[in-house]
Each structure stands twice: as structure tokens, then as C-alpha cells.
Design a protein around this motif. Structure first.
Motif, PDB file in Angstrom:
ATOM      1  N   GLY A 162       0.722  -0.720  -0.593  1.00 57.80           N
ATOM      2  CA  GLY A 162      -0.690   0.347   0.036  1.00 57.80           C
ATOM      3  C   GLY A 162       0.449   1.299   0.393  1.00 57.80           C
ATOM      4  N   LEU A 163       0.481   2.239  -1.392  1.00 60.47           N
ATOM      5  CA  LEU A 163       1.188   3.421  -0.805  1.00 60.47           C
ATOM      6  C   LEU A 163       0.338   4.396  -0.141  1.00 60.47           C
ATOM      7  CD1 LEU A 163       1.003   3.969  -4.606  1.00 60.47           C
ATOM      8  CD2 LEU A 163       3.209   2.748  -3.393  1.00 60.47           C
ATOM      9  N   PHE A 164       1.470   5.671   0.389  1.00 55.31           N
ATOM     10  CA  PHE A 164       0.643   6.761   0.694  1.00 55.31           C
ATOM     11  C   PHE A 164      -0.358   7.652  -0.301  1.00 55.31           C
ATOM     12  CE2 PHE A 164       4.788   6.170   2.853  1.00 55.31           C
ATOM     13  CZ  PHE A 164       4.788   6.113   4.677  1.00 55.31           C
ATOM     14  N   ARG A 202       6.011   3.316   0.727  1.00 57.85           N
ATOM     15  CA  ARG A 202       6.158   3.116   2.594  1.00 57.85           C
ATOM     16  C   ARG A 202       8.272   2.070   2.082  1.00 57.85           C
ATOM     17  NH1 ARG A 202       1.283   3.104   5.307  1.00 57.85           N
ATOM     18  NH2 ARG A 202      -0.832   3.158   4.216  1.00 57.85           N
ATOM     19  N   ASP A 203       8.530   1.849   3.625  1.00 55.75           N
ATOM     20  CA  ASP A 203       9.510   1.667   2.797  1.00 55.75           C
ATOM     21  C   ASP A 203       9.450  -0.315   2.848  1.00 55.75           C
ATOM     22  OD1 ASP A 203      10.817   3.724   4.243  1.00 55.75           O
ATOM     23  OD2 ASP A 203      10.689   3.240   6.781  1.00 55.75           O
ATOM     24  N   MET A 204       8.630  -0.596   3.521  1.00 62.59           N
ATOM     25  CA  MET A 204       8.381  -2.253   2.974  1.00 62.59           C
ATOM     26  C   MET A 204       7.782  -2.648   1.436  1.00 62.59           C
ATOM     27  SD  MET A 204       4.926  -4.634   3.493  1.00 62.59           S
ATOM     28  CE  MET A 204       4.803  -4.460   5.475  1.00 62.59           C
ATOM     29  N   LEU A 205       7.634  -1.535   0.911  1.00 66.65           N
ATOM     30  CA  LEU A 205       7.692  -1.501  -0.501  1.00 66.65           C
ATOM     31  C   LEU A 205       9.064  -1.075  -1.119  1.00 66.65           C
ATOM     32  CD1 LEU A 205       6.243  -2.514  -3.094  1.00 66.65           C
ATOM     33  CD2 LEU A 205       5.332   0.418  -3.344  1.00 66.65           C
ATOM     34  N   ILE A 206      10.556  -0.302  -0.601  1.00 67.31           N
ATOM     35  CA  ILE A 206      10.893  -0.050  -0.978  1.00 67.31           C
ATOM     36  C   ILE A 206      12.283  -0.917  -0.652  1.00 67.31           C
ATOM     37  CG2 ILE A 206      13.233   1.756  -0.459  1.00 67.31           C
ATOM     38  CD1 ILE A 206      11.131   3.742  -0.526  1.00 67.31           C
ATOM     39  N   ASP A 207      11.936  -1.853   0.287  1.00 65.36           N
ATOM     40  CA  ASP A 207      13.309  -3.233   0.686  1.00 65.36           C
ATOM     41  C   ASP A 207      12.864  -4.181  -0.496  1.00 65.36           C
ATOM     42  OD1 ASP A 207      13.998  -2.063   2.810  1.00 65.36           O
ATOM     43  OD2 ASP A 207      12.604  -3.032   4.132  1.00 65.36           O
ATOM     44  N   ARG A 208      10.997  -4.363  -0.890  1.00 68.08           N
ATOM     45  CA  ARG A 208      11.342  -5.247  -2.125  1.00 68.08           C
ATOM     46  C   ARG A 208      12.155  -5.188  -3.501  1.00 68.08           C
ATOM     47  NH1 ARG A 208       4.354  -7.091  -1.097  1.00 68.08           N
ATOM     48  NH2 ARG A 208       4.619  -6.749   1.112  1.00 68.08           N
ATOM     49  N   ILE A 255      11.066  -8.360 -16.186  1.00 63.80           N
ATOM     50  CA  ILE A 255      10.421  -7.644 -15.169  1.00 63.80           C
ATOM     51  C   ILE A 255       9.222  -7.561 -14.875  1.00 63.80           C
ATOM     52  CG2 ILE A 255      10.843  -6.182 -12.966  1.00 63.80           C
ATOM     53  CD1 ILE A 255      13.458  -5.230 -13.987  1.00 63.80           C
ATOM     54  N   ILE A 256       8.487  -7.689 -13.468  1.00 65.79           N
ATOM     55  CA  ILE A 256       6.750  -7.392 -13.755  1.00 65.79           C
ATOM     56  C   ILE A 256       6.632  -7.005 -12.607  1.00 65.79           C
ATOM     57  CG2 ILE A 256       4.686  -7.498 -14.183  1.00 65.79           C
ATOM     58  CD1 ILE A 256       5.270 -10.308 -15.427  1.00 65.79           C
ATOM     59  N   THR A 257       5.569  -5.324 -12.263  1.00 66.32           N
ATOM     60  CA  THR A 257       5.772  -4.661 -11.478  1.00 66.32           C
ATOM     61  C   THR A 257       4.222  -4.959 -11.035  1.00 66.32           C
ATOM     62  OG1 THR A 257       5.103  -1.942 -12.477  1.00 66.32           O
ATOM     63  CG2 THR A 257       7.578  -2.901 -11.453  1.00 66.32           C
ATOM     64  N   SER A 258       3.434  -5.709 -10.040  1.00 67.01           N
ATOM     65  CA  SER A 258       2.478  -5.649  -9.896  1.00 67.01           C
ATOM     66  C   SER A 258       1.601  -5.587  -8.601  1.00 67.01           C
ATOM     67  CB  SER A 258       2.146  -8.151  -9.818  1.00 67.01           C
ATOM     68  OG  SER A 258       1.067  -7.816  -9.433  1.00 67.01           O
ATOM     69  N   GLY A 259       0.733  -4.714  -9.302  1.00 68.52           N
ATOM     70  CA  GLY A 259       0.071  -4.481  -7.712  1.00 68.52           C
ATOM     71  C   GLY A 259      -0.755  -2.532  -8.723  1.00 68.52           C
ATOM     72  N   GLY A 260      -2.264  -2.800  -8.102  1.00 72.22           N
ATOM     73  CA  GLY A 260      -3.166  -1.687  -7.942  1.00 72.22           C
ATOM     74  C   GLY A 260      -3.403  -0.592  -7.292  1.00 72.22           C
ATOM     75  N   ALA A 261      -4.026  -0.978  -6.653  1.00 68.19           N
ATOM     76  CA  ALA A 261      -4.488   0.392  -5.356  1.00 68.19           C
ATOM     77  C   ALA A 261      -3.481   1.624  -5.665  1.00 68.19           C
ATOM     78  CB  ALA A 261      -3.862  -0.466  -4.088  1.00 68.19           C
ATOM     79  N   VAL A 275      -1.729   6.988  -8.762  1.00 66.08           N
ATOM     80  CA  VAL A 275      -0.556   6.324  -8.828  1.00 66.08           C
ATOM     81  C   VAL A 275      -0.382   5.274  -8.097  1.00 66.08           C
ATOM     82  CG1 VAL A 275       1.659   6.297  -7.906  1.00 66.08           C
ATOM     83  CG2 VAL A 275       1.058   8.624  -8.629  1.00 66.08           C
ATOM     84  N   THR A 276      -0.913   3.874  -9.352  1.00 66.72           N
ATOM     85  CA  THR A 276      -1.067   3.084  -8.932  1.00 66.72           C
ATOM     86  C   THR A 276       0.820   1.566  -8.415  1.00 66.72           C
ATOM     87  OG1 THR A 276       0.221   2.119 -10.748  1.00 66.72           O
ATOM     88  CG2 THR A 276      -2.366   2.421 -10.742  1.00 66.72           C
ATOM     89  N   GLU A 277       0.702   1.080  -7.537  1.00 67.41           N
ATOM     90  CA  GLU A 277       1.842   0.924  -7.203  1.00 67.41           C
ATOM     91  C   GLU A 277       2.448   0.072  -8.120  1.00 67.41           C
ATOM     92  OE1 GLU A 277      -0.480  -1.713  -2.804  1.00 67.41           O
ATOM     93  OE2 GLU A 277       0.343  -2.601  -4.786  1.00 67.41           O
ATOM     94  N   ALA A 278       2.110  -0.105  -9.233  1.00 64.10           N
ATOM     95  CA  ALA A 278       2.933  -0.805 -10.327  1.00 64.10           C
ATOM     96  C   ALA A 278       3.976   0.183 -11.155  1.00 64.10           C
ATOM     97  CB  ALA A 278       2.135  -1.537 -11.168  1.00 64.10           C
ATOM     98  N   ARG A 279       3.287   1.116 -11.234  1.00 63.50           N
ATOM     99  CA  ARG A 279       3.989   2.280 -11.377  1.00 63.50           C
ATOM    100  C   ARG A 279       5.114   2.889 -10.481  1.00 63.50           C
ATOM    101  NH1 ARG A 279       3.370   5.872 -15.600  1.00 63.50           N
ATOM    102  NH2 ARG A 279       3.051   4.097 -16.641  1.00 63.50           N
ATOM    103  N   ALA A 280       4.068   3.142  -9.023  1.00 63.35           N
ATOM    104  CA  ALA A 280       5.648   3.643  -8.626  1.00 63.35           C
ATOM    105  C   ALA A 280       6.507   3.069  -8.454  1.00 63.35           C
ATOM    106  CB  ALA A 280       4.893   3.561  -6.635  1.00 63.35           C
ATOM    107  N   MET A 281       6.348   1.468  -8.166  1.00 63.05           N
ATOM    108  CA  MET A 281       7.061   0.804  -7.973  1.00 63.05           C
ATOM    109  C   MET A 281       8.677   1.071  -9.790  1.00 63.05           C
ATOM    110  SD  MET A 281       6.160  -2.465  -6.715  1.00 63.05           S
ATOM    111  CE  MET A 281       4.464  -2.947  -7.820  1.00 63.05           C
ATOM    112  N   ARG A 282       7.719   0.761 -10.771  1.00 66.41           N
ATOM    113  CA  ARG A 282       7.977   1.299 -12.261  1.00 66.41           C
ATOM    114  C   ARG A 282       9.258   2.317 -12.440  1.00 66.41           C
ATOM    115  NH1 ARG A 282       8.048   4.430 -16.209  1.00 66.41           N
ATOM    116  NH2 ARG A 282       8.906   3.512 -18.900  1.00 66.41           N
ATOM    117  N   ASP A 283       8.757   2.914 -11.744  1.00 70.03           N
ATOM    118  CA  ASP A 283       9.429   4.586 -11.891  1.00 70.03           C
ATOM    119  C   ASP A 283      10.934   4.919 -10.458  1.00 70.03           C
ATOM    120  OD1 ASP A 283       7.896   5.795 -12.987  1.00 70.03           O
ATOM    121  OD2 ASP A 283       6.646   6.685 -11.800  1.00 70.03           O
TER     122      ASP A 283
END
Length: 212
Positions: free
Chosen positions: A90-92, A98-104, A120-126, A131-139
Motif C-alpha cells: 500500500g502506498l501513502f 512505504r519502506d516495506m515496498l522500497i525494501d522489496r 521484470i513485472i511490477t504488480s499492484g493496483g490500489a 499513482v498505482t503501486e505498479a507505476r510507483a515501483m516502475r519509476d
């Protein structure tokens, strides 16, 4: 629902351990009577012990694996056909991570750098603030040196089950032979079970634990 006796499950794990010995690998213990069976990361995944359509066997076999931060054997054997899938958290409200996602992502970045041929596939909506989780991770991955052409966004999922279902379709469409799921220590095993159910034995599934 298919019910599999525990003795049968242990027998299948034992057969997998024989296969491990046959390819010269060294599990920490070779006894199927020990549950969970301690193995180097991804060995049961690689020899196919968890590649099945039977959920009960998937759960048992996944629980028998030792999941670590080390690169799974699957990536060493077939980096081109194996996809790295990093799961969102979950994003803020402002769309930051969150730190948990950055660790991943740190764990996924290590794999991406070590295996530059692996998609690589970034997976997550919400989405939060658009901004989706997938887009935040990709960026984040792109900002840290990963070529954007390697990354596919799966930005629809709202649960681990959906992560697996939606990503498995992407994997099937591109003819992937394996997937390495990257998530937090308290989530990887459940995620691997969901991915193994979703791919229905069509490909190998391994996992990597992030720092937290």
C-alpha cells in the motif's frame, strides 16, 4: 477437491530431493521426514516438486522450501525465460512508497542487476493520488538504472490472489518458463502459493525475501 495423504506428499518431496542429488546440488538435509525440508533457495521449485495443479500439494511443497534473500537457482538456469515479479504494498495517500515496498524493490534491483536478461513485472493496483503501486515501483526501478523496456506494469490487482492471476496471464502471453516472486518475509510464502495455483503447473515459481 483432491485430497493427498501426507505420506504421499512426503514421497514427492523425497523424489525431488533425489533429483537434487542427481544434479549435484547440496540440500542441508536429505530427509523427507523433516518438515519443513531445508534446501538452498528455489531447489524444490527448480526440480519441479511444487509444479502441480493440486493445491494441497502446492501448500505442502511451498512450506517445505527454505526461502531466503539469495538468488533462486531458477535464475541461474534460465535467466531469459524467468521473469522477476515484485509485488506491491500500500502506498501513502500522496502516492509515495512505504519502506516495506522500497525494501522489496531493493531486492528486485539486485536481481535485475545480476540477471540483466530477465524481464521484470511490477504488480499492484490500489492507486493513491493517481499513482498505482505498479507505476510507483516502475519509476523507482528506472530511476535506479533499470531500462524501462524491461519492465511491464500490472496495475489492476488489489490483492495477492489478483497479483497472481493477472500476472500469470502476462507470463503465459510471453511464453515465460518461470517466475521469481519478490516480497516481504511475512508474505513470500503466501504469494508463492497463489502464483503456483494461478499458473496451474505450467511454469516454475520461486521466491525471494526482501529485507523486511
Amino acid at each position: 477437491m483432491v485430497t493427498v495423504r501426507k505420506s504421499v506428499l512426503k514421497g514427492i518431496v523425497a523424489a525431488s530431493l533425489v533429483a537434487v542429488a542427481g544434479v549435484g546440488l547440496s540440500p542441508a538435509t536429505a530427509s523427507a521426514d523433516v518438515t519443513p525440508v531445508t534446501l538452498v533457495n528455489g531447489v524444490l521449485s527448480t526440480v519441479g516438486g511444487c509444479q502441480t495443479t493440486i493445491r494441497e500439494l502446492i501448500v505442502f511443497c511451498t512450506g517445505a522450501e527454505t526461502l531466503t534473500r539469495r538468488s533462486p537457482l531458477l535464475l541461474d538456469l534460465n535467466p531469459v525465460g524467468t521473469n522477476i515479479v515484485v509485488l506491491g504494498a500500500g502506498l501513502f495517500d500522496d502516492g509515495t512508497m512505504r519502506d516495506m515496498l522500497i525494501d522489496r524493490l531493493q531486492a528486485a534491483l539486485y536481481l535485475a542487476q545480476r540477471y540483466p536478461a530477465a524481464p521484470i513485472i511490477t504488480s499492484g493496483g490500489a492507486p493513491k493520488s493517481g499513482v498505482t503501486e505498479a507505476r510507483a515501483m516502475r519509476d523507482w526501478l528506472v530511476a535506479n538504472g533499470v531500462h524501462p523496456g524491461r519492465i511491464t506494469e500490472e496495475g489492476r490487482s488489489g490483492s495477492t490472489v489478483q497479483n497472481a492471476q493477472f500476472t500469470s496471464q502476462i507470463l503465459a502471453d510471453r511464453g515465460a518458463t518461470g517466475v521469481v516472486v519478490v516480497s516481504s518475509a511475512n508474505h513470500v510464502e503466501r504469494a508463492m502459493i497463489d502464483f503456483r495455483v494461478a499458473v496451474a503447473g505450467r511454469m516454475l515459481v520461486a521466491g525471494v525475501i526482501a529485507a523486511t
